[in-house]
Design a protein around this motif. Structure first.
Motif, PDB file in Angstrom:
ATOM      1  N   GLU A 147       0.846  -1.197   0.000  1.00 20.18           N
ATOM      2  CA  GLU A 147       0.000   0.000   0.000  1.00 20.18           C
ATOM      3  C   GLU A 147       0.884   1.251   0.000  1.00 20.18           C
ATOM      4  OE1 GLU A 147      -3.726  -0.211   2.370  1.00 20.18           O
ATOM      5  OE2 GLU A 147      -2.802  -1.996   3.245  1.00 20.18           O
ATOM      6  N   GLN A 148       1.042   1.861  -1.174  1.00 19.73           N
ATOM      7  CA  GLN A 148       1.928   3.011  -1.331  1.00 19.73           C
ATOM      8  C   GLN A 148       1.470   4.226  -0.538  1.00 19.73           C
ATOM      9  OE1 GLN A 148       4.944   3.229  -3.247  1.00 19.73           O
ATOM     10  NE2 GLN A 148       4.692   1.031  -3.021  1.00 19.73           N
ATOM     11  N   GLU A 149       0.166   4.344  -0.313  1.00 20.15           N
ATOM     12  CA  GLU A 149      -0.366   5.481   0.452  1.00 20.15           C
ATOM     13  C   GLU A 149       0.264   5.567   1.840  1.00 20.15           C
ATOM     14  OE1 GLU A 149      -3.201   8.681   1.337  1.00 20.15           O
ATOM     15  OE2 GLU A 149      -2.354   7.830  -0.487  1.00 20.15           O
ATOM     16  N   SER A 150       0.730   4.432   2.338  1.00 17.84           N
ATOM     17  CA  SER A 150       1.329   4.431   3.673  1.00 17.84           C
ATOM     18  C   SER A 150       2.602   5.275   3.724  1.00 17.84           C
ATOM     19  CB  SER A 150       1.637   3.003   4.117  1.00 17.84           C
ATOM     20  OG  SER A 150       2.649   2.422   3.303  1.00 17.84           O
ATOM     21  N   LEU A 151       3.275   5.460   2.578  1.00 13.06           N
ATOM     22  CA  LEU A 151       4.477   6.308   2.557  1.00 13.06           C
ATOM     23  C   LEU A 151       4.145   7.731   2.964  1.00 13.06           C
ATOM     24  CD1 LEU A 151       6.311   5.172  -0.716  1.00 13.06           C
ATOM     25  CD2 LEU A 151       7.090   4.848   1.642  1.00 13.06           C
ATOM     26  N   TYR A 152       3.027   8.229   2.456  1.00 11.26           N
ATOM     27  CA  TYR A 152       2.620   9.590   2.825  1.00 11.26           C
ATOM     28  C   TYR A 152       2.376   9.697   4.323  1.00 11.26           C
ATOM     29  CZ  TYR A 152      -0.334  13.658   3.575  1.00 11.26           C
ATOM     30  OH  TYR A 152      -0.860  14.826   4.082  1.00 11.26           O
TER      31      TYR A 152
END
Length: 282
Positions: A165-170
Motif C-alpha cells: 500500500e503506497q499510500e502508507s508512505l505519505y
C-alpha cells in the motif's frame, strides 16, 4: 493548527451514494448541485460551496439517504475550510445521528482536534477505530497517529507498506515529520511523489526543508511542481515560498514580479506588502 488537518479532511467525508426512492429529476438536480459545490470548494469559494450543498439538501425534503449523507459530508468539509469549525462539527453530528460511520467519526475528530478539543477528538478517533476493519491498516495507522500513539501508528503503516500500500508512505512521512525526524520524513515524501500527486501539502513541506538546507534550486523545482497542481489549500503558501527562494538566490527582479502577482491574489497579506516595499528598493 487548522492547516495541518486540511489535507486529511480531503481524504474522508465520502459515503456511498443512493437515490432513496426520489424521482429522477430531483436526483439529477442534487447531483448537479453536489458537483457544483465540489468545483466551488476546489476553487476556494467555500461559502458558495456551502450554499450549493444546502440547496441540494433542501431538495431531499424529509428523506435522508446515502446521497444526502454524502452531500452533508462535503458541506462539513467546506465549513471547516471556511473557518466555521463549530458549524462543521454540528453538520457531522447531524450525519452521525442518522448514520454511524468510521469516516464521519474521523472527520468530526479532525475538526475537534483542529479546534483544540483533544478529549472530544480522541473519543471520536476511538469510535472510528472501533468501527474500522483490522485489514484497513492505513486508517488504523492514521487514527493512531491522530491520537498520538506514534508507536502504534508506525506498526500499522509499516505493515501496510509491506502489503504494497503506497499510500502508507505519505502517512509515514506525516508521522516522522510530526515526531521531528524531518530528514526521514522528506525521504518518504519524495518517494511518494515519484508516482503520486494527490497530497499537495507535501510540496510545501519538502520545499521548506530544502530551503532550510540552503538547496534553493531543488526547492524551487518542488515549489513550481506544487504550484502547477493548482490546489487552493496549498497555493498561497507555495507562492510565498517561491518569492522567498528567488530572494535567497539573489534574483530580486523575478521576486518583485512574483510578489506583484501574489499581491493581486492576496491583497490582505500585510507581511507580503511590507516585503514588496523592500523589493522595490532592490
Amino acid at each position: 493548527m487548522r492547516k495541518r488537518y486540511a489535507a486529511a479532511l480531503a481524504c474522508v467525508c465520502v459515503l456511498g451514494i443512493g437515490g432513496c426512492g426520489k424521482d429522477q429529476e430531483t436526483l439529477e438536480q442534487q447531483m448537479t448541485l453536489r458537483s457544483q459545490g465540489m468545483d466551488q470548494a476546489l476553487s476556494g469559494d467555500y461559502e458558495s460551496a456551502i450554499a450549493s450543498y444546502n440547496e441540494a439538501l433542501s431538495l431531499a425534503g424529509m428523506r435522508a439517504g446515502n446521497l444526502e449523507l454524502d452531500i452533508a459530508s462535503y458541506k462539513a468539509a467546506a465549513q471547516y475550510h471556511a473557518g466555521d469549525l463549530q458549524g462543521a462539527a454540528d453538520t457531522c453530528t447531524a450525519v452521525l445521528d442518522l448514520k454511524k460511520s468510521a469516516e464521519m467519526y474521523l472527520t468530526r475528530g479532525l475538526i475537534y482536534k483542529a479546534a483544540g478539543d483533544t478529549e472530544a477528538a480522541n473519543a471520536d478517533f476511538q469510535a472510528a477505530k472501533d468501527m474500522t476493519s483490522s485489514k484497513d491498516l492505513i486508517t488504523l495507522g492514521r487514527l493512531s497517529y491522530y491520537m498520538e500513539d506514534y508507536n502504534g501508528a508506525k506498526d500499522y503503516l509499516e505493515q501496510a507498506y509491506e502489503n504494497g500500500e503506497q499510500e502508507s508512505l505519505y502517512w509515514q512521512g506525516e508521522l516522522y515529520w510530526q515526531m521531528g525526524n524531518k530528514d526521514y520524513a522528506v525521504t518518504l515524501y519524495q518517494s511518494y511523489l515519484e508516482e503520486h500527486t494527490d497530497h499537495p501539502d507535501i510540496y510545501a513541506k519538502v520545499a521548506s526543508y530544502q530551503m532550510d538546507q540552503g538547496d534553493y534550486e531543488s526547492a524551487l523545482s518542488v515549489i513550481q511542481d506544487g504550484i502547477a497542481l493548482g490546489d487552493s489549500e496549498s497555493l498561497q503558501e507555495l507562492l510565498s515560498y517561491e518569492i522567498a527562494v528567488y530572494e535567497q538566490m539573489g534574483d530580486f527582479a523575478t521576486a518583485k514580479v512574483k510578489m506583484e502577482s501574489y499581491l493581486e491574489s492576496y491583497p490582505d497579506d500585510e507581511g507580503a506588502a511590507r516585503e514588496y516595499v523592500f523589493l522595490k528598493t532592490r
